[in-house]
Design a protein around this motif. Sequence first.
Motif, PDB file in Angstrom:
ATOM      1  N   PRO A 258      -0.223   6.136   1.558  1.00  0.00           N
ATOM      2  CA  PRO A 258      -1.277   5.111   1.470  1.00  0.00           C
ATOM      3  C   PRO A 258      -1.362   4.466   0.093  1.00  0.00           C
ATOM      4  CG  PRO A 258      -2.073   7.027   2.653  1.00  0.00           C
ATOM      5  CD  PRO A 258      -0.726   7.403   2.109  1.00  0.00           C
ATOM      6  N   GLU A 259      -1.106   5.243  -0.960  1.00  0.00           N
ATOM      7  CA  GLU A 259      -1.177   4.694  -2.319  1.00  0.00           C
ATOM      8  C   GLU A 259      -0.055   3.688  -2.566  1.00  0.00           C
ATOM      9  OE1 GLU A 259      -3.431   8.159  -1.762  1.00  0.00           O
ATOM     10  OE2 GLU A 259      -1.250   7.982  -1.564  1.00  0.00           O
ATOM     11  N   VAL A 260       1.145   3.979  -2.055  1.00  0.00           N
ATOM     12  CA  VAL A 260       2.263   3.037  -2.177  1.00  0.00           C
ATOM     13  C   VAL A 260       1.954   1.771  -1.399  1.00  0.00           C
ATOM     14  CG1 VAL A 260       4.694   2.634  -1.602  1.00  0.00           C
ATOM     15  CG2 VAL A 260       3.989   4.826  -2.583  1.00  0.00           C
ATOM     16  N   VAL A 261       1.417   1.918  -0.205  1.00  0.00           N
ATOM     17  CA  VAL A 261       1.067   0.766   0.630  1.00  0.00           C
ATOM     18  C   VAL A 261       0.025  -0.093  -0.071  1.00  0.00           C
ATOM     19  CG1 VAL A 261       0.029   0.039   2.804  1.00  0.00           C
ATOM     20  CG2 VAL A 261       1.671   1.922   2.778  1.00  0.00           C
ATOM     21  N   ASN A 262      -1.014   0.532  -0.618  1.00  0.00           N
ATOM     22  CA  ASN A 262      -2.082  -0.220  -1.288  1.00  0.00           C
ATOM     23  C   ASN A 262      -1.570  -0.958  -2.517  1.00  0.00           C
ATOM     24  OD1 ASN A 262      -3.968   0.656   0.573  1.00  0.00           O
ATOM     25  ND2 ASN A 262      -4.614   2.407  -0.658  1.00  0.00           N
ATOM     26  N   ALA A 263      -0.636  -0.351  -3.235  1.00  0.00           N
ATOM     27  CA  ALA A 263      -0.099  -0.978  -4.445  1.00  0.00           C
ATOM     28  C   ALA A 263       0.880  -2.100  -4.116  1.00  0.00           C
ATOM     29  CB  ALA A 263       0.586   0.071  -5.316  1.00  0.00           C
ATOM     30  N   SER A 264       1.632  -1.935  -3.027  1.00  0.00           N
ATOM     31  CA  SER A 264       2.704  -2.886  -2.721  1.00  0.00           C
ATOM     32  C   SER A 264       2.249  -4.050  -1.858  1.00  0.00           C
ATOM     33  CB  SER A 264       3.854  -2.151  -2.016  1.00  0.00           C
ATOM     34  OG  SER A 264       4.344  -1.096  -2.817  1.00  0.00           O
ATOM     35  N   LYS A 265       1.228  -3.849  -1.046  1.00  0.00           N
ATOM     36  CA  LYS A 265       0.671  -4.888  -0.179  1.00  0.00           C
ATOM     37  C   LYS A 265       1.756  -5.612   0.621  1.00  0.00           C
ATOM     38  CE  LYS A 265      -3.546  -5.456  -2.861  1.00  0.00           C
ATOM     39  NZ  LYS A 265      -3.311  -4.333  -3.797  1.00  0.00           N
ATOM     40  N   GLU A 266       1.807  -6.942   0.529  1.00  0.00           N
ATOM     41  CA  GLU A 266       2.758  -7.689   1.361  1.00  0.00           C
ATOM     42  C   GLU A 266       4.208  -7.467   0.950  1.00  0.00           C
ATOM     43  OE1 GLU A 266       1.493 -10.052  -2.086  1.00  0.00           O
ATOM     44  OE2 GLU A 266       0.368  -9.177  -0.398  1.00  0.00           O
ATOM     45  N   LEU A 267       4.446  -6.937  -0.251  1.00  0.00           N
ATOM     46  CA  LEU A 267       5.818  -6.674  -0.680  1.00  0.00           C
ATOM     47  C   LEU A 267       6.491  -5.616   0.194  1.00  0.00           C
ATOM     48  CD1 LEU A 267       5.397  -6.574  -4.579  1.00  0.00           C
ATOM     49  CD2 LEU A 267       6.248  -8.462  -3.173  1.00  0.00           C
ATOM     50  N   ILE A 268       5.694  -4.842   0.874  1.00  0.00           N
ATOM     51  CA  ILE A 268       6.226  -3.762   1.705  1.00  0.00           C
ATOM     52  C   ILE A 268       6.655  -4.261   3.084  1.00  0.00           C
ATOM     53  CG2 ILE A 268       4.178  -2.915   2.916  1.00  0.00           C
ATOM     54  CD1 ILE A 268       4.882  -0.130   1.856  1.00  0.00           C
ATOM     55  N   ASN A 269       6.278  -5.489   3.416  1.00  0.00           N
ATOM     56  CA  ASN A 269       6.618  -6.040   4.723  1.00  0.00           C
ATOM     57  C   ASN A 269       8.131  -6.026   4.944  1.00  0.00           C
ATOM     58  OD1 ASN A 269       3.917  -6.519   5.086  1.00  0.00           O
ATOM     59  ND2 ASN A 269       4.031  -8.740   4.820  1.00  0.00           N
ATOM     60  N   GLY A 270       8.534  -5.596   6.122  1.00  0.00           N
ATOM     61  CA  GLY A 270       9.945  -5.572   6.472  1.00  0.00           C
ATOM     62  C   GLY A 270      10.651  -4.276   6.149  1.00  0.00           C
TER      63      GLY A 270
END
Length: 380
Positions: A258-270
């Motif tokens: 969750p912390e990686v997701v919160n920090a990366s936001k839309e950059l994590i898409n794909g």
Amino acid sequence: MRKVLSSVFVAALFFGPASGALAQNIKVGTIFPMSGPAGPSGIDAAAAVRVQVELLNKKGGLLGRKIVVSQKDDESTPAVGVSRANELVGEKADVIFEGRNSPVALAMQPIIAAANILDITCSAKAEAILSGKGNAMAIRIISSNEIDAEAIANYVIDIKKANRVAIMVQNDAYGNDFRQLIENRLKAASRPIEVVLSEKFPFRHTDFRVPLTAVKAANPDAVIVINAATSGMSALIEQYRQAGITAQFVAGITLLTPEVVNASKELINGIVSGSGYLPELEPLKDIPAAKEFFEAYQRETGRAAGEEAGIAAQAVAVWASAVRSTNSLDKTVVAQAIRGKGVKGTNFGDVQFAENGQMLTKPSLFRVVDGPAWRLELVK
């Protein structure tokens, strides 16, 4: 005339009205990184143990006794982990839940085993954890490197149909173990697959611009990344996007915390990854115990439970089920009720363990569709 007090009454004065009235609490120890690069994941795991223990206590505890938790921070450092393990030995813990980082888990195993305390590894993935060298009664809840390598190799080979693959791993027992397993699996494919680049980096590394330049020049079809540091994975994702690399980013199983997701936001898409804990999807969404924990964790912490939390809570649930079935806290008795056996009534339903103590689980692969909303698409 003085009356002689009966022995029963005297015993009651000293020991209470029932034999179990002053039974000692059951002590649960946790050793996770609460600070440093993996600190957020360790905080989630420790909170999950507390929440799961509280759920047990509300139902009467175990063996008629209350469960208390003693929480330690290993700082993602083997020497500190050993010190914390010794502290819990001194506190006479009945069971220890540990293991975000494989080098730390491997360093602690002999200490805990020598003290005859049940040791359950939650999230550390190195194959050596189950070798029996550090702990003859090892138990692990999360999927192993071997299971992960198989799942990711199947995606890269059969779904992505990649011909050129780059690999980036943290340079430690976890990362190097996985790298060897994934390379072996790619070499064994029915068609030629070239590993065009294999990069290693320190666990605490946050600047990946130089290796990412090499990755881009190698022109792979897919890049497999193993980075268990929350800060490191977030930085790597950002720098990967900044470098303009178009190859499919494949993150190791359970590493999109969750912390990686919160920090990366839309950059994590794909990004493609995988998880053994997706509580809002089948089969977990239909298991009452899974739902009970997920809702309790949200109430207690104010955030949704991610993989680290779900796995740590499952570790407690497996242990509690084995304690109930054996009516014992003895390390060997409880471990033998888990290793190579089926364990009923856990947060993941009825589960099976291999003879070496590995919980048999199959990660679900997914593609991130909307990072900020954590909307996923299962990869089949």
